[in-house]
Design an enzyme around this catalytic site. Sequence first.
Site: not given
Ligand code: GLN
Length: 446
Positions: A52, A127, A151
Site C-alpha cells: 500500500k 482505503s 481499511s
Molecule cells: N473508511 C474509514 C475512513 O475513511 C477507514 C479508513 C481506514 O481504515 N484507513 O476513515
Amino acid sequence: ASFSRIKEVDDNVQAFLTLNEEAARNQAAKMDEALETDSTRGLLFGLPAGIKDNIVTNGLRTTAASRLLANFDPVHNATVMDGLEEADALTIGKLNMDEFAMGSSNENSGFYSARNPWNTDYVPGGSSGGAAASVAAGEVSFSLGSDTGGSIRQPASYCGVVGLKPTYGRVSRYGLIAFASSLDQIGPLTKNVEDNALVLGQIAGHDRKDSTSADVGISDYLSSLTGDVKGMKIAVPKEYLGEGVHEGVRNRVLEALKVLEQQGAEWEEVSLPHSQYAVAAYYLLASSEASANLARFDGVRYGVRAENADNLIDMYKETRSQGFGDEVKRRIMLGTFALSSGYYDAYYKKAQKVRTLIKRDFDQILEKYDVIVGPTAPTTAFKIGEKVNDPLTMYANDILTIPVNLAGVPAISVPCGFSEGLPVGLQIISRPFEESTVYRAAHAYE
Ligand code: GLN
C-alpha cells in the site's frame, strides 16, 4: 508472471500506482544466483508482494495517493519492509488507495480509482482498495495494507480475499504515513488464512523505532491452524445482524455460523450496546489526529511545493490547497474544529470517553467468549460513483469495522460466499494479541 499479469489486467483494475519492475527483476536474479552457493531461503522466498502506498519504501516512490506527495522518494524503509526483505519477498510495486487512507471506496485517490476485479463497475472498497484488488486479480501473492477504521477488512470483504487487522501495537507503524496514530495498524491481505499467518509472522513484533509497538512475544501463527474449534465459544452481537445489514450478507453469515457449529463451536447472541456511537466517535477522533499528523505536509519537508507564492505563509496555503483532495481537507477542518479550545470538551473529550465505553463492551464479551463473529460490512461492494457525493453515507458503511479499531483488538475478514454475484466477508474478532485464535477460527471455517 506477476508483471505479465499486471500488464494483462491492471489497465482495468488500476490497483497499482508505481511499479518496481527493474529493481524486482534484478533482485530476483541475484537471489537465484545466491542459491548456487547458499541454499537457505527466507519463508517468503521470491513471493511477489504489493505494498500500500502509505508504507514508505527506500528509493521507491511513495505517494499515499496524494498529489502533494506525487514526487516523494523516501530515503528509508518502513520496519515492515525490512521484515519482508529478510524473508526474501519481492516488492512488485506500490498500491492504489484513498488519499492518506481516508475513504471506503478508493474514489478518494488523488490519481485514479482502483476497481473491483469481480466487476469493474464496482468499488474494490477502501482505503486499501489496491491491496485487496491486486490479490483478488492474481497480480501478487500477497499485499500489505493499513487499517484505521476498516481499511484492510472492508476491501478484503468486497474483493473476496483474506485481510487481517492485527492488535494495536502488534506490527510496527514506523514508516507508515500516519493518519490516526492511535488507530492505524499494518496487516496482510492474502488469498487464504495460511498465507496470512505466514506473512504476519514476518512483519509482527516489537520495534524500538515505534514507541507504541508492544513488547509481547509473537506466536507461531502457522501452528494455530489446527482446524479444531471444538468447544470454541462464539459471541454474535445483535447489532451486527440488525438494521442496515443486507439480507444476502446476513444469510451468508448465518450459514458460516452453522459451519462452525457443525465443527463443535457454540454460538450465542450478545450485545455491544455502545457500537451505535462508534462511527460518530471515530470520525471525531480520527479526524482530530489526522489534522495534527497532516500538518507536516507544508511544502518544505516532503513532496511537491506550490510555485509562484510571494511569501512563506502563501507557499504553505497554496501547497496544501493544491495538494490535498476534498476529503482530506474535510477531515482537517473537522479535526481542527473538534480540537479547538471552545469545543474540545464537547467533542474530542467526549469521543474519548465513548471510545472507553466501546472498549469495555469488547472486554466484557471477550471475557466469556473466545471470538466475536459477524459480517465485515453491512453490504457487498457498491457501484463506483454511488456514494461519492454523500460523505455521511460513506462513513456509515464503516459501522461494523470501526469498533474494533477503537477497542484495539485483532480482527480478520474471510470470504464467506456471494450475494448477487459479489463477495461477502465474515469478520472474526478476538482478544488483544490473540491473532492465533482469530486464525484458528478463520482457518477452520474457510
Ligand atoms: N473508511 C474509514 C475512513 O475513511 C477507514 C479508513 C481506514 O481504515 N484507513 O476513515
